[in-house]
Design a protein around this motif. Structure first.
Motif, PDB file in Angstrom:
ATOM      1  N   ARG A  63      -4.860  13.373  -2.948  1.00  0.00           N
ATOM      2  CA  ARG A  63      -4.060  12.381  -2.240  1.00  0.00           C
ATOM      3  C   ARG A  63      -4.822  11.054  -2.261  1.00  0.00           C
ATOM      4  NH1 ARG A  63       0.065  14.700   0.796  1.00  0.00           N
ATOM      5  NH2 ARG A  63       0.291  12.774   1.981  1.00  0.00           N
ATOM      6  N   VAL A  64      -4.095   9.981  -2.612  1.00  0.00           N
ATOM      7  CA  VAL A  64      -4.714   8.661  -2.739  1.00  0.00           C
ATOM      8  C   VAL A  64      -3.838   7.623  -2.063  1.00  0.00           C
ATOM      9  CG1 VAL A  64      -5.923   9.200  -4.894  1.00  0.00           C
ATOM     10  CG2 VAL A  64      -3.592   8.300  -4.973  1.00  0.00           C
ATOM     11  N   VAL A  65      -4.465   6.486  -1.774  1.00  0.00           N
ATOM     12  CA  VAL A  65      -3.763   5.301  -1.284  1.00  0.00           C
ATOM     13  C   VAL A  65      -3.912   4.220  -2.344  1.00  0.00           C
ATOM     14  CG1 VAL A  65      -3.643   3.553   0.514  1.00  0.00           C
ATOM     15  CG2 VAL A  65      -4.158   5.913   1.117  1.00  0.00           C
ATOM     16  N   VAL A  66      -2.778   3.663  -2.781  1.00  0.00           N
ATOM     17  CA  VAL A  66      -2.765   2.716  -3.903  1.00  0.00           C
ATOM     18  C   VAL A  66      -2.252   1.374  -3.413  1.00  0.00           C
ATOM     19  CG1 VAL A  66      -1.775   2.233  -6.169  1.00  0.00           C
ATOM     20  CG2 VAL A  66      -2.398   4.580  -5.552  1.00  0.00           C
ATOM     21  N   HIS A  67      -2.959   0.308  -3.768  1.00  0.00           N
ATOM     22  CA  HIS A  67      -2.476  -1.050  -3.529  1.00  0.00           C
ATOM     23  C   HIS A  67      -1.862  -1.524  -4.847  1.00  0.00           C
ATOM     24  CE1 HIS A  67      -2.843  -5.504  -2.756  1.00  0.00           C
ATOM     25  NE2 HIS A  67      -2.227  -5.058  -1.668  1.00  0.00           N
ATOM     26  N   TRP A  75       0.858  -1.191   0.000  1.00  0.00           N
ATOM     27  CA  TRP A  75       0.000   0.000   0.000  1.00  0.00           C
ATOM     28  C   TRP A  75       0.895   1.243   0.000  1.00  0.00           C
ATOM     29  CZ3 TRP A  75      -5.099   0.039  -0.808  1.00  0.00           C
ATOM     30  CH2 TRP A  75      -5.812  -1.135  -0.594  1.00  0.00           C
ATOM     31  N   VAL A  76       0.635   2.169  -0.877  1.00  0.00           N
ATOM     32  CA  VAL A  76       1.456   3.377  -1.044  1.00  0.00           C
ATOM     33  C   VAL A  76       0.534   4.588  -1.017  1.00  0.00           C
ATOM     34  CG1 VAL A  76       3.108   4.581  -2.506  1.00  0.00           C
ATOM     35  CG2 VAL A  76       3.084   2.081  -2.460  1.00  0.00           C
ATOM     36  N   GLU A  77       0.986   5.634  -0.295  1.00  0.00           N
ATOM     37  CA  GLU A  77       0.236   6.890  -0.251  1.00  0.00           C
ATOM     38  C   GLU A  77       1.014   7.976  -0.976  1.00  0.00           C
ATOM     39  OE1 GLU A  77      -1.569  10.245   2.844  1.00  0.00           O
ATOM     40  OE2 GLU A  77      -0.566   8.445   3.616  1.00  0.00           O
ATOM     41  N   GLY A  78       0.319   8.819  -1.719  1.00  0.00           N
ATOM     42  CA  GLY A  78       0.972   9.907  -2.425  1.00  0.00           C
ATOM     43  C   GLY A  78      -0.037  10.866  -2.999  1.00  0.00           C
ATOM     44  N   GLN A  79       0.477  11.818  -3.764  1.00  0.00           N
ATOM     45  CA  GLN A  79      -0.360  12.851  -4.364  1.00  0.00           C
ATOM     46  C   GLN A  79      -0.257  12.754  -5.880  1.00  0.00           C
ATOM     47  OE1 GLN A  79       0.723  16.828  -3.271  1.00  0.00           O
ATOM     48  NE2 GLN A  79      -1.286  17.664  -3.737  1.00  0.00           N
ATOM     49  N   ILE A  80      -1.411  12.769  -6.550  1.00  0.00           N
ATOM     50  CA  ILE A  80      -1.437  12.665  -8.007  1.00  0.00           C
ATOM     51  C   ILE A  80      -1.008  13.999  -8.606  1.00  0.00           C
ATOM     52  CG2 ILE A  80      -2.878  12.264 -10.028  1.00  0.00           C
ATOM     53  CD1 ILE A  80      -4.684  10.529  -8.320  1.00  0.00           C
ATOM     54  N   THR A  81       0.077  13.960  -9.385  1.00  0.00           N
ATOM     55  CA  THR A  81       0.546  15.184 -10.035  1.00  0.00           C
ATOM     56  C   THR A  81       0.273  15.182 -11.531  1.00  0.00           C
ATOM     57  OG1 THR A  81       2.750  14.211 -10.286  1.00  0.00           O
ATOM     58  CG2 THR A  81       2.340  15.519  -8.314  1.00  0.00           C
TER      59      THR A  81
END
Length: 402
Positions: free
Chosen positions: A82-86, A31-37
């Protein structure tokens, strides 16, 4: 697993890339958290491309997912969200490029953001970053103010305009940076550190206008909070409006409610200061005049005293007293001498009258043996014994004949 290599037996770059890919394949889905640019959805394409960025570390990763996966949340997210991606990390060996293949994407809601901010706030508070004893005082009149703000923003205009209205001679060192979005955090950190290293900057103001929780999120970033805590120059936080309270407000040396309030807190008002100076001058003048009047009255009172009006009078009085004491001492001494002389004469007369010499003057003699003892009884001497006879005018030797 370590690879055995040496200068004589190296491995090619392509083999290194292949080995890295093998290690990454064993990592599994994460699981990774980040911001869509960046977001790319080509019409008819079955794959959607995202660029996921970590604002704190200025790092981006490419994310790919099936269109059906992204369509589930397409109405909720966009660039800047901001999203959390699996996703499963993948390494493209020919280019040496790391990417993520997502199987699920979840938007980060306001509630999740606030909960994480609260956890971060508690952790930083436990480290003492918000402690009051760490706060540095602001200079009374800063000669050069560092300003970190958005380019041509209302916050920049409010700070500069209000500061110059209050003190026209004040100077600013302005750093224009993004104040929201994926690139805000690293550029704000760089600007703050550059101003902190500037030898002439006396205070730093970090400001921006109001906005949503997501817009103000960069000013609650952990890296920015720690960078401000490490500053040697006092930092003023003026983010948003009165209700807004990012973590930067807590670590800054002073929190201003608005950009205008920051200008008022940092720069003194020249009119008010001139009024205070004039007030202090009048107060000092009153104090000095009161002191002079009091001392003048005291000097007048002192001069009016008899000892100051006729200073020789005291000497004359003391002269008369000394003369009287001298006469008294002479009379006393003369009386003592006369009485002592009479006593000495009487004592001398008694001594003369009781002296053995006076008895000898009347014709008596003192008979002594040779050892000096006095003969008092006739039976104490023997025939032919030599004796010494002492008379008033000398002595002589006698012999006992009977």
């Amino acid at each position: 697993m370590a690879v055995n290599t040496s200068a004589e037996a190296p491995i090619p770059v392509g083999e290194v890339s292949r080995l890295i890919g093998g290690w990454i394949d064993r990592l599994g889905a994460i699981w990774v958290e980040g911001q869509i640019t960046q977001l790319s959805r080509r019409p008819g394409a079955g794959v959607v491309f995202l660029t996921l960025r970590d604002p704190s570390y200025d790092l981006s990763l490419t994310v790919t997912c099936r269109r059906a996966v992204f369509d589930e949340i397409s109405d909720l997210v966009g660039e800047g969200a901001r999203v959390v991606v699996h996703a499963k990390p993948e390494w493209y060996a020919p280019r040496g490029q790391l990417s993520l293949r997502a199987t699920e994407i979840r938007p980060v809601g306001i509630g999740d953001l606030l909960a994480r901010l609260e956890q971060l706030k508690k952790r930083l508070a436990a480290e003492g970053l918000f402690a009051a004893e760490r706060k540095k005082p602001l200079p009374f009149l800063p000669q050069l103010i560092g300003l970190v703000c958005g380019r041509a923003s209302a916050a920049e205009h409010d700070v500069l305009e209000n500061a110059r209205l209050r003190w026209p001679a004040v100077r600013f060192e302005v750093r224009n940076v993004p104040v929201q979005g994926a690139y805000a955090v690293p550029q704000v950190i760089d600007a703050v550190r550059a101003l902190d290293a500037h030898p002439e900057v006396d205070v730093i103001i970090v400001t921006r206008g109001g906005g949503s929780v997501e817009d103000l999120l960069p000013f609650s970033d952990e890296q920015l909070v720690r960078a401000v805590a490490e500053c040697r120059t006092p930092v003023v936080s003026a983010i948003g409006h009165e209700p807004d309270s990012p973590l930067l407000d807590l670590v800054a040396d002073l929190r201003a409610s608005t950009p205008t309030d920051a200008a008022k807190r940092v720069v003194p008002d020249v009119g008010e200061e001139l009024a205070r100076v004039e007030q202090m001058r009048h107060r000092a003048l009153r104090v000095v005049r009161g002191l002079l009047d009091r001392e003048e009255h005291g000097l007048t009172a002192a001069l009016s005293r008899p000892s100051m009006a006729r200073p020789h009078r005291m000497v004359e009085e003391r002269e008369e007293q000394i003369g009287a004491l001298l006469d008294r001492s002479r009379r006393c001494l003369r009386h003592r001498l006369d009485r002592s002389e009479d006593e000495l004469a009487h004592t001398r007369a008694r001594v003369v009258a009781l002296s053995p010499a006076a008895t000898l003057q009347r014709g008596y003699a003192v008979i002594q043996r040779e050892d000096g003892t006095v003969v008092r009884v006739a039976d104490e001497v023997a025939d032919e014994e030599k004796l010494r006879a002492r008379v008033a005018e000398g002595e002589f030797t006698v012999r006992v004949t009977r």
